[in-house]
Scaffold this motif. Sequence first.
Motif, PDB file in Angstrom:
ATOM      1  N   ASP A  98       1.802  -1.809   9.022  1.00 44.28           N
ATOM      2  CA  ASP A  98       1.963  -0.684   8.917  1.00 44.28           C
ATOM      3  C   ASP A  98       3.448  -0.178   9.184  1.00 44.28           C
ATOM      4  N   LYS A 133      -3.321   5.377   4.535  1.00 48.54           N
ATOM      5  CA  LYS A 133      -3.168   4.190   4.599  1.00 48.54           C
ATOM      6  C   LYS A 133      -3.214   3.502   6.205  1.00 48.54           C
ATOM      7  N   MET A 167      -2.893   5.104  -2.693  1.00 50.20           N
ATOM      8  CA  MET A 167      -3.850   5.951  -2.231  1.00 50.20           C
ATOM      9  C   MET A 167      -3.684   7.189  -2.266  1.00 50.20           C
ATOM     10  N   LEU A 200      -8.515   4.901  -2.826  1.00 50.29           N
ATOM     11  CA  LEU A 200      -7.628   3.960  -3.527  1.00 50.29           C
ATOM     12  C   LEU A 200      -7.718   4.026  -4.969  1.00 50.29           C
ATOM     13  N   LEU A 203       0.837  -1.231   0.100  1.00 50.92           N
ATOM     14  CA  LEU A 203      -0.124  -0.028  -0.057  1.00 50.92           C
ATOM     15  C   LEU A 203       0.870   1.245   0.088  1.00 50.92           C
ATOM     16  N   SER A 263       2.209  -1.552   4.262  1.00 51.18           N
ATOM     17  CA  SER A 263       2.369  -0.143   3.837  1.00 51.18           C
ATOM     18  C   SER A 263       3.787   0.344   4.304  1.00 51.18           C
TER      19      SER A 263
END
Lengths: 556, 316
Positions: free
Chosen positions: B164, B45, B212, B217, B37, B195
């Motif tokens: 993340d 995100k 994003m 998205l 991501l 991400s």
Amino acid sequence: MKLTLLDRIGDLNPQMWREIKGRFKPRNVIIAAIISLLGQFMMLMIAMGSLPTDDRYLSPDNKIYNKYCTGVSQECLQDSLGNFVVNWQFWWIEIFTVLSVIGIFILLIAGTYMLISDLAKEEKNGTLNFIRLSPRSSQSILLGKILGVPFLLYVFVISALPLHFWAGISAGIPLIAILIYWAVIIASCFFFYSGSLLFGLFSSGFSGFQPWLGSSLALMFLWTTCFIPISNTPADWITMFSPYRILPYVVNTSLVQDSFSFSYLYLNDWQWFYLALGNNAVAAISFSLFNYALWSYWIWQGLQRRFHNPSKTILSKSQSYLLVSCIEVMALGFALQVSRFSYSPENNLFILLVLNQLLFLGLMAALSPQRQALQDWARYRRERMTNRWGFWSRDLIKDLIWAENSPAILAIAINLLNSLIILSVWIVLSPNKLNLMSIIAMLAVTMTLTLIYATILQLMLLMRAKRRMQWAAGVIIALVVLPPIFLSILSLSPAKAPLFWLFTAFPWAVVKDASIGTIFTAFICQLGIFALLNGQLNRQLKVIGESATKALLREV
Amino acid sequence: MSKELAICTRGLTKQFDRYIAVNDVDLEIKAGEVYGLIGPNGAGKTTLIRMLAAAEEPSIGEIYINGDRLMRDQSNPTLKQRLGYLPDDFPLYDDLTVWDYLDYFARLYRLREPRRSHRLYEVLELVQLTNKRNSPINTLSRGMKQRLSLARTIIHEPILLLLDEPVSGLDPIARMQFREIIKTLQEAGMTILISSHVLSDLAELCTSVGIMELGYLVESASLAELYRRLSRQQIIISTLGKLEALLSELKNYPLVEGYEVLSGTNQVRVDFGGTPEDCARLLRSLVKAGIPLNEFHCTQEDLESIFLKMGHKQAS
């Protein structure tokens, strides 16, 4: 052996295992035990010091008097060896009582502090999120906290258990009575600790000082309940939450005459719906246990909601209707008897009303959703609903009565009506001398006032300010506390300025002084204020609920 | 809802006041994928990942994990058993040792002995913390703490990992170790949503990428498709002879869309519009023209330049 036991605990309840593991440093455990033993030793020394000694040269009649002596008017007699004949049972009963009281205070206050600060810390650091994500139930996690976080406190108390049992048995208290006493203590700890957890989860925004706030509230409560006698008012219900209420029943099972005196508590007068609880130890203890169990259950309802989703309100609207009925019935049971301290029968009604006011302040806090939740509700409601009707559609009413995240004002109004029904039971049953009309008018004023507070709270929670929760709490407390203080400073007593008093949180103070006309005027004014505030709330909800496009177009 | 989709969201939205952090996102990630991501700071995100991990309540929208609806209550213990979430701030308990910390989470996820100890050693080995297992957590370095957090995330063998920014703040060696771990996990069959701002890492790890921007998205495709659609073929050519001769040859070749002389060298980067066969033909024609080539290699624009080219620079 010890490790495998801990291991087994860990499989059953990992949270408890983790808390103990974090605290099970031999040094800490030994220190806790030693402090406890030293404390007990010092207490025994002090008690020894109050035994009779040969100081007859000090007294004019050459006799020794001591409260532990067995002679006439506590004159000390000696046996053939010259030792004093001491009423040891009496001496031990005092040790038992003092140990019990200290135990109650330490367990409830220190435990409250530990749990609140532990939970607030986890919530602040964000570690609670991982536990939430685990497949364990909230019950298992929170029970683990209750059993594990005050681990050193438990070590401290367990080190004092042998002396406590020894003192009790030496005082002639049956073992079963001591065990029952501990059952009550455990039930009260469970209640207080569950409450602490809820407070910790609810108040993580009040950075830093909430453990102090929580434990000092517990201290104040326990301290005052040690002195408040049974009054046959709903206050008896509040004082019932202190396990100190049960101690006299346990101590009195020892057959020592004229032992430690609890007569100032007037426990014999304790009644609920005319059932004489106080005369019978079994009834009193069972009712006390029932009381702890019932309210612990309600606290756990809130805990389960808040633990998994901290943005939820503590109670759902449907839960609140049931809870309020529960509380009102409980309080009504204590209000039906004639108060021992006041000759006017409406005294109990006033106390019920004060309790109600407090209840509804708490209910507002438990039901009013935060800005974010309200926005989600206002913004996305139309997408959740299938059919779109006007403002007063049935969907909206349904939403306001049952749904999560909708404004709580209608739900609070329903709860008020609910409490009103139960209050009217009191009015019907009691031999009141008051004008029925003025009571009804007064109840109406009280209701609108409560609704005004609820609306103000909801409006405050809609503020953009970061600390809106604190602001809201502050403003509501100020609204409740300040007006009566100002009026008192200006020496405007209820009799002098009944209209002003009708706008404070204590309008029933003027029930005797105000004419129906005055009350009616106040009622109409309050309805006006209520309508204005709700108009404002409605406007604000529409603004935060509008779509981005609409907001953009409005700005252009 | 298809069972093959590890993650599927429908109209997922999160609004904070006027600010829409995640806007109507329909994310679909197939089982077994490593999904990267990317997006600028503030693109949503973290909020998206938090909602997928049930750490944040969506304003509206639905999340399905392996076809089961994810709710934020205790109705779905089996679903939680399948999820592993590593947030960007990875809080830990300082009063526990590494072993006890992992042991605690293993117990929370109902791992029993002897499987538990076995799994703990396995995970510690994977994140290279075996020799630190008895150290208190507060003595670990940042990289170690990050690896310990990852170990905590995978201790219960989840089938879906949400990471993340797992490599932010790590030194190059630690990052490489982290990449290796992720690869191992992918081979073990986990679906991984990751991400990161380090696009080269993602290019190496991911099978699919989502971009994003402003809470939307805007792009979600497999890496191969993204390259095919958006990345131009480039050829690096260098010569020992005169640069002009090479350039005049290139100008005449129809499939050359443009070129850039890399300053200070005799190297040219050519944007090429043809197939690999066309490449070979170009090489042959250059050799025939007598240009002394000493380098000719085909390459593709990397993820970073694709991302920059798309102009996704705005935060929400």
